[in-house]
Design a protein around this motif. Structure first.
Motif, PDB file in Angstrom:
ATOM      1  N   CYS A  72      71.568 -21.995 -13.621  1.00 31.36           N
ATOM      2  CA  CYS A  72      71.830 -21.028 -12.546  1.00 31.36           C
ATOM      3  C   CYS A  72      72.362 -21.799 -11.350  1.00 31.36           C
ATOM      4  N   CYS A  86      69.748 -21.329  -8.089  1.00 30.53           N
ATOM      5  CA  CYS A  86      68.403 -21.906  -7.991  1.00 30.53           C
ATOM      6  C   CYS A  86      68.167 -23.079  -8.923  1.00 30.53           C
ATOM      7  N   PHE A 113      67.810 -22.890 -12.309  1.00 31.26           N
ATOM      8  CA  PHE A 113      67.101 -22.519 -13.531  1.00 31.26           C
ATOM      9  C   PHE A 113      67.919 -22.958 -14.746  1.00 31.26           C
ATOM     10  N   CYS A 116      69.044 -13.840 -13.313  1.00 34.79           N
ATOM     11  CA  CYS A 116      68.261 -15.077 -13.364  1.00 34.79           C
ATOM     12  C   CYS A 116      66.782 -14.736 -13.165  1.00 34.79           C
ATOM     13  N   CYS A 120      65.689 -16.493  -9.453  1.00 32.38           N
ATOM     14  CA  CYS A 120      66.235 -16.083  -8.152  1.00 32.38           C
ATOM     15  C   CYS A 120      66.939 -14.733  -8.205  1.00 32.38           C
ATOM     16  N   VAL A 169      69.796 -13.644  -9.367  1.00 34.55           N
ATOM     17  CA  VAL A 169      71.244 -13.426  -9.269  1.00 34.55           C
ATOM     18  C   VAL A 169      71.779 -12.983 -10.628  1.00 34.55           C
TER      19      VAL A 169
HETATM   20 FE   LIG Z   1      68.606 -18.500 -10.364  1.00 34.92          FE
END
Ligand SMILES: [Fe+2]
Ligand code: SF4
Ligand code: SF4
Lengths: 209, 205
Positions: free
Chosen positions: A175, A178, A180, A191, A194, A196
């Protein structure tokens, strides 16, 4: 009893599911974010890590090169957000002039240890300081970093067990907001950390390092 | 708070309504970047744009949120830990022959950097305009580490004025006599530091 995914917050309710959490197979994974079983925690359990304290540098001279690089790449983002692309470019040059040195030989085990240290000591120290200061923004950042580090730790562990088989036919995605990390087909949802949309994930290519 | 219009070139569909409504012609530029020196911040273009391509942004950023020192110290320490993982992951990626491990380690390096950046934003490095950011750049210029791009750093300080130093605000000037460019702190005796031309000969940038 309820068990909560420490990555995405998915709740496994034993009562509703009819199967006790402990009886789920070892390879059972979070239906939302694929986090493994060991990243679930029973609902009440909470550990405030109050023993951890911060030990930070006192002045600018003591900021390590790797951190300076991240400070400036972050300020480049800040400039970008303000539509100052020339300034962002200058900040990126400053960032590129610093880099952390990896000491000696590094193995995946070392990465796993360092990741655990981050989770168990460093982030807890930030969490405590942020709590004392009632700093909601910092608490939010700690929560994201924690979730991301947990998933990073669990993927490293899986790689140590399964080796290349884990990734042979799978893509690795990050991601871009963040950090991830996700293994599997192109992400379609949001995600889990976060929130998104999936298109903000970047596919990591092999090839050159 | 004074605002100015900025156009997101990736969203603009060239429907050009902004051209019709702008009272100053600020939106009518060849490179599609709205002319900040003409924009009076009326917001008509943002309201008119059918593609939501124009945002009104603050012209001068307010000082960033104050951060507790313990939070900042803990953040620096955590970011240090993450940057070491980033370096380690990059090194493993560079040295391995395995494609999967290389991709995984590149992902971890990228992820670590993103976490560090996010934490550092919450540890005082949110705005390039903040005195925390600016003091750091000043201290690096004063005692540059090997390979530090001092010219670029100076250029940044010139372009981005500090927004939260109490009582003092830097302004950029150009001298119309010797054409040197420099900054003066607000309240400082205004005269060209190069040729000593008086205040009247200085042009604010
Ligand atoms: Fe994220
Ligand atoms: S009105 Fe919007 S879409 Fe049309 S030219 Fe202006 S910015 Fe672009
Ligand atoms: S905000 Fe007003 S002055 Fe500025 S570009 Fe838009 S229409 Fe023109």
């Amino acid at each position: 009893m309820k068990y909560i995914c420490q990555v995405c917050g998915y709740v496994y309710d034993e009562e509703a599911e009819g199967i006790p959490f402990s009886e789920l197979p070892d390879d059972w994974a979070c239906p939302m974010c694929r986090a493994p079983k060991n990243l679930f925690e029973a609902e009440e359990e909470s550990d405030d890590g109050s023993a951890a304290i911060a030990e930070g540098p006192e002045s600018f001279e003591k900021i390590p090169a790797g951190v300076l690089s991240a400070i400036f790449s972050n300020l480049a983002r800040g400039a970008e957000k303000q539509y100052r692309s020339d300034e962002a470019g200058l900040f990126r040059k400053l960032s590129a002039s610093f880099s952390a040195k990896a000491e000696g030989t590094e193995s995946i085990e070392d990465a796993s240890t360092l990741n655990s240290d981050f989770l168990e000591r460093k982030l807890k120290a930030v969490r405590n300081a942020a709590k004392n200061a009632s700093d909601r923004g910092a608490l939010r950042a700690v929560t994201w970093a924690e979730k991301v580090a947990r998933i990073v730790g669990s993927i490293i562990e899986r790689y140590m067990k399964e080796g290349e088989d884990l990734l042979r036919y799978s893509d690795v995605w990050v991601c871009s907001i963040c950090g991830f990390v996700y293994i599997g087909p192109e992400p379609t949802g949001i995600c889990p950390v976060c929130k998104v949309p999936g298109w903000k994930f970047e596919r990591i290519e092999g090839g050159d390092a | 708070m004074k605002r100015i219009a900025v156009r997101n070139l990736r969203l603009c569909t060239k429907d050009c309504l902004c051209l019709y409504v702008c009272p100053t012609g600020a939106t009518d530029t060849e490179d599609s970047i709205i002319d900040a020196s003409r924009c009076i911040g009326c917001g008509s273009c943002a309201d008119a744009c059918p593609s939501s391509a124009i945002s009104m942004v603050v012209a001068e950023y307010p000082p960033q949120q104050r951060k507790d020192k313990d939070v900042c110290d803990a953040v620096l320490d955590a970011a240090d830990c993450r940057s070491r993982l980033e370096a380690m992951a990059k090194k493993i990626a560079a040295e391995t022959e395995e494609d999967g491990l290389r991709r995984l380690m590149k992902a971890i390096a990228m992820s670590s950097r993103l976490s560090s950046e996010d934490l550092l934003r919450e540890g005082g490095y949110m705005l390039p305009q903040s005195s925390v950011s600016q003091d750091l750049i000043h201290s690096l210029i004063a005692d540059p580490p090997e390979g530090f791009p001092t010219a670029e750093a100076r250029e940044l300080l010139r372009r981005i004025p500090c927004n939260d130093r109490e009582g003092k605000k830097e302004e950029s000037y150009r001298c119309s006599v010797c054409f040197s460019e420099f900054t003066l702190d607000d309240g400082e005796e205004a005269a060209c530091p190069m040729c000593h031309a008086p205040k009247e000969k200085l042009e604010r940038l």
